[in-house]
Structure formats: C-alpha cells, structure tokens
Write an enzyme that holds these catalytic residues in place. Structure first.
Site, mmCIF file in Angstrom:
data_model
loop_
_atom_site.group_PDB
_atom_site.id
_atom_site.type_symbol
_atom_site.label_atom_id
_atom_site.label_comp_id
_atom_site.label_asym_id
_atom_site.label_seq_id
_atom_site.Cartn_x
_atom_site.Cartn_y
_atom_site.Cartn_z
ATOM 1 N N TRP A 130 0.938 -1.227 0.131
ATOM 2 C CA TRP A 130 -0.329 -0.585 0.446
ATOM 3 C C TRP A 130 0.855 1.092 -0.217
ATOM 4 O O TRP A 130 1.386 1.411 0.686
ATOM 5 C CB TRP A 130 -0.863 0.647 1.613
ATOM 6 C CG TRP A 130 -2.264 1.205 1.707
ATOM 7 C CD1 TRP A 130 -2.523 1.881 0.572
ATOM 8 C CD2 TRP A 130 -2.161 2.124 2.533
ATOM 9 N NE1 TRP A 130 -3.046 2.642 0.754
ATOM 10 C CE2 TRP A 130 -3.375 2.720 2.276
ATOM 11 C CE3 TRP A 130 -2.030 1.757 3.718
ATOM 12 C CZ2 TRP A 130 -3.940 3.288 2.593
ATOM 13 C CZ3 TRP A 130 -1.887 3.034 4.971
ATOM 14 C CH2 TRP A 130 -2.722 3.873 4.272
ATOM 15 N N ASP A 210 -0.776 -6.052 9.544
ATOM 16 C CA ASP A 210 -1.320 -4.892 8.369
ATOM 17 C C ASP A 210 -3.009 -6.003 8.183
ATOM 18 O O ASP A 210 -2.956 -6.276 7.520
ATOM 19 C CB ASP A 210 -0.838 -3.748 7.563
ATOM 20 C CG ASP A 210 -2.262 -2.519 7.166
ATOM 21 O OD1 ASP A 210 -3.292 -2.884 7.696
ATOM 22 O OD2 ASP A 210 -1.410 -1.951 6.863
ATOM 23 N N LYS A 245 -13.635 -1.061 6.291
ATOM 24 C CA LYS A 245 -14.235 -1.873 5.340
ATOM 25 C C LYS A 245 -15.646 -2.890 5.502
ATOM 26 O O LYS A 245 -16.571 -3.128 5.212
ATOM 27 C CB LYS A 245 -12.532 -2.514 4.097
ATOM 28 C CG LYS A 245 -11.995 -1.679 3.369
ATOM 29 C CD LYS A 245 -10.854 -0.823 4.110
ATOM 30 C CE LYS A 245 -10.548 -0.266 4.100
ATOM 31 N NZ LYS A 245 -9.042 0.288 4.261
#
Length: 396
Positions: A130, A210, A245
């Site tokens: 990311w 993560d 999310k």
C-alpha cells in the site's frame, strides 16, 4: 516564508476521483478508488450500521473525551474479533487494544512507537505494498526497505520473499498483510504463513501485521489465520486493525493498534508508551465509529445481520472475479488474467501496463491506478462486457 514552498503533485488515487467526476462519458467506470461498491455503483451504509446509529442517536448522553486508549468497550469487542473469542492470548492477558483514527492512525501509532522505543530498528514492507505505508513509516523517521512479493510475471514470489526475510537483521520490523493484500490481491496460504512464522522466530523479527480487510477474503475467522498464528506462537506482535471496510464506516475513521507481549506486565509497559504516542498525535480518537462497532458486536441480532451482509459483500466481489475471467474467454485472455480469480479482497494486480491503463482511461473512460491495480468491487455484471471489450482492445 511561504514563498519558498513548492507545489507537489496530489495523491494519484484522489486525482483519479477528480478526473472521473469530470468525465462526461456515460459508460465511464471507476476501478481506482479503494472502497466497496454495490451493483449500482454505490458505497452503501450497512443495515446493522444504520440500526446502531439510530440507537446511538436515541441513547447517547455525552460527547466527552474517551481517553487516549479509546473506549474500553471497543477493545473488548475488537480483541476477540481479531484474535478469536477463545484465544489463549486473551486468556493470558497478553494483548491490549488502543482505539485509533482508522487503520492508518493505528499504523502511525505503531511507527512512532517503533521509532521511539525500538531505536535502530528498520522496517521492511512488501514490494509492492500500500503506497501510504511508505509515507507513514518514513514520515516517522524509520529506515525502510522492501522484500519481494510479486514477480515480473504478476505472480506471488514466495520463494524470493522467504529468502529475503531470512536475511533481515535481528530486531527489525517486517510488515505483513493479514489478508486481501493491497494492492496485489495475492495472499499467503496457511502453509506459507507457517514458513514465515519460522523465519520470524529464527531471525527474532517483530511482525507488524496490517489487518485492514478482515472478512473480505474468505471469512472473518479464515482471514485471521496468520494474525492468530503469530500472536499465539510469538512473544511480541503488533497488529493494526481497521473497521473501515468490513463495517463500511470509511469516514468515521475507526481502527485499533493491538499489542501482543510476552506477558501481562510487558504488555502494560508497552501500553503505557502507546498512550503517550497517541496523546502526542491526536490526544483522543474519534468516538462515533467505535460506538457503532460496539453497538453491533454487543448485540446478538445486529452482529448476526452484520455478518450476513458482510458475507454478501464478500461473495459479490469473489463472484465478480470469476465472472471477469470467464468473460475474457471469447477474447482468448482468460489464462492471461486467471490470477484475478485466485486473488482475494477488493484489489487486483491485473498485470496491465501503465500504457494500457492510460489507454483504458483515455479511450474508454475506465479509471484505475497506473500500476495496474484495479478495484474489483467497482465492477458490476452489467458493465463487465464493456470492461472486458476495452481490456481486449488495449491488449492487442
């Protein structure tokens, strides 16, 4: 003073939003922005979230601070969600959760903690990773390096990844994506997680996991396999969790930094330092998103509805992956893009070149990041024929 300040390019993904909004083509498709979209192209508010907010509106009595670690109730629902309700780590009281402004805020807490409390430790991220990982960790002053993850043929290069991990200096930090790897979509198998665990133990590395997409890969518990393995088998682990999310509360900025230590005393020592880092960054985290999550997970009825809707969202994305590859068969491109059906999460490393991505944007109004990363959730069954025809055109 300000006359010496130079203008810099804006964020590439945010720039895509602006370009997409200005595009007048009625066939335009947004595959760039990293949010879940339904079949109508909307990012919906989940049913359980609406119910929880109605409860909060009726019953909330204060807007006072919730403390640097956040609401204790939030930690009580997030820890078992991430580590498992029957986790031996929780039973041994080795874990602590600090509520943070999203997964990004949790990552910054982790970065500042590493910089101040583990001096000399460098941090290693996957290549690719990311993009904001780079800014967060280097912005905190950490030396950053990369380990291989995706090869030139757009495949998971686990052998090279493992070989590089074996060379990382003792005491360094390795960032691992728990599931739904962003941006590639390639995830580690359970067997591969076991191999990574052995190297991390042998090299005495600190894993920073993560965990931004729990529930979007294979399932809430299935996606947590690597997280729970590391937490149970290692003395020290950092985990950054996000509710953006899986609860669809992107703008509420709701996440957590979870610390796993050797024992309760060491955990409390680390927890005291995390409180200082949080205080110096933003004092207190925002409360609303965490309150939504608490209302849902503390209610058997709301939690059941949330899990059902999350399953619907996950199944839709995984179904779109299969539909996409199947739709490419008449164009002879199904094998070239077969990896899309194998990947998990919202994102896919398609293997398209930057030039092909540019053509998709300029000739067909299909927007994605120039690395070839596409947000699969931005597709829909009715738009697939148009998307596939465009991809076939730029791949000739």
């Amino acid at each position: 003073m300000f006359e010496r300040i130079e203008r810099v390019p804006g964020d590439a993904i945010l720039g895509l939003i602006e370009a997409f909004n200005k595009d007048s083509n009625p066939e335009k498709v947004d595959l760039g922005v990293g949010v879940y979209r339904d079949a109508a192209g909307n990012t919906p508010i989940m049913r359980a979230v609406k119910e929880a907010e109605a409860i909060l509106l009726k019953n909330e009595t204060t807007k006072t601070y919730i403390g640097s670690h956040g609401d204790p109730r939030y930690a009580k629902v997030i820890l078992p969600l991430v580590l498992g309700a029957d986790s031996p780590v929780l039973e041994q009281q080795r874990a602590s959760a600090t509520q943070a402004p999203g997964g990004t805020g949790a990552l910054r807490l982790a970065a500042d903690f590493i910089y101040t409390q583990l001096p000399g430790s460098s941090i290693w991220v996957s290549d690719p990773t990311w993009p904001n990982h780079l800014g967060i960790f280097m912005g905190a002053g950490l030396a950053l390096y990369k380990y291989p993850y995706v090869d030139a043929e757009n495949r998971l290069d686990f052998a090279s990844m493992l070989e590089t991990l074996k060379q990382i200096p003792q005491g360094d930090v390795v960032v691992l994506h728990a599931c739904c790897h962003n941006p590639s979509g390639f995830d580690l198998s359970q067997e591969q997680w076991q191999q990574v665990l052995e190297v991390v133990k042998e090299r005495d590395l600190l894993p920073l996991i993560d965990f931004a997409y729990q529930g979007f890969g294979e399932g809430l518990d299935e996606d947590a396999y690597g997280v729970r393995l590391m937490a149970e088998k290692l003395d020290n682990v950092l985990i950054t969790s996000s509710c953006s999310k899986n609860f669809g509360i992107y703008r509420e900025r709701t996440g957590a930094l979870i610390v796993v230590a050797k024992d309760q005393e060491q955990m409390e020592n680390v927890r005291s330092q995390i409180a200082i880092v949080a205080r110096e960054n933003y004092s207190n985290p925002p409360a609303h998103g965490g309150s939504i999550v608490m209302e849902i997970l503390e209610s058997e009825e709301l939690a059941k509805d949330w899990r059902e809707e999350l399953t619907e969202m996950r199944d839709r994305v995984n179904g779109l992956r299969r539909e996409f590859v199947e739709a490419l068969k008449p164009h002879g491109l199904d094998e070239k893009f077969a990896c899309v059906a194998e990947q998990r999460g919202m994102f896919s490393y398609t293997g398209l070149s930057a030039e092909q991505v540019d053509r998709l944007r300029d000739e067909f109004s299909i927007y994605m990041v120039r690395s070839g990363r596409a947000n699969v959730a931005g597709m829909s069954s009715d738009k697939l024929p148009y998307i596939v025809k465009a991809i076939a055109a730029v791949c000739k």
